[in-house]
Scaffold this motif. Sequence first.
Motif, PDB file in Angstrom:
ATOM      1  N   THR A   1      -5.745  14.371  25.430  1.00  0.00           N
ATOM      2  CA  THR A   1      -5.298  15.524  26.207  1.00  0.00           C
ATOM      3  C   THR A   1      -5.831  15.394  27.626  1.00  0.00           C
ATOM      4  OG1 THR A   1      -7.226  16.798  25.554  1.00  0.00           O
ATOM      5  CG2 THR A   1      -5.261  17.054  24.206  1.00  0.00           C
TER       6      THR A   1
ATOM      7  N   VAL B   1      -0.405  16.150  26.543  1.00  0.00           N
ATOM      8  CA  VAL B   1      -0.929  15.687  25.260  1.00  0.00           C
ATOM      9  C   VAL B   1      -0.142  14.432  24.913  1.00  0.00           C
ATOM     10  CG1 VAL B   1      -1.355  16.277  22.857  1.00  0.00           C
ATOM     11  CG2 VAL B   1      -1.421  18.061  24.599  1.00  0.00           C
TER      12      VAL B   1
ATOM     13  N   GLU C   1      -7.705  20.853  19.061  1.00  0.00           N
ATOM     14  CA  GLU C   1      -7.802  19.455  18.663  1.00  0.00           C
ATOM     15  C   GLU C   1      -8.383  19.393  17.263  1.00  0.00           C
ATOM     16  OE1 GLU C   1     -10.055  17.351  21.557  1.00  0.00           O
ATOM     17  OE2 GLU C   1      -8.627  17.749  23.154  1.00  0.00           O
TER      18      GLU C   1
END
Length: 91
Positions: A32, A41, A66
């Motif tokens: 990211t 991303v 995440e």
Amino acid sequence: MKGDRVEIVVDAGDTTRAYEVVASRAGRRVETAVRRGVVEVSEVTRSGTVVRTARFMANRVLALVEQPVPREDGSEQKGHSRHPLGDDPET
């Protein structure tokens, strides 16, 4: 690693939309980055080649989660303990 995933929740006006980027093959990872008001991303190979990228306006992103795959072997490096500095587990 295969199975790493990032979930992105975006404000779409009157509703929200959820997107997911997953490392689909062995040796790939998800990275990211936030640059100039854009959240990127990307699914990346071992050599650093970008396979696919999702881009969102940063002011529309509500959540970025995440979720790495738990590592089984070699996740803890030698010489590192699970105890914080100054905490003696034997006392």
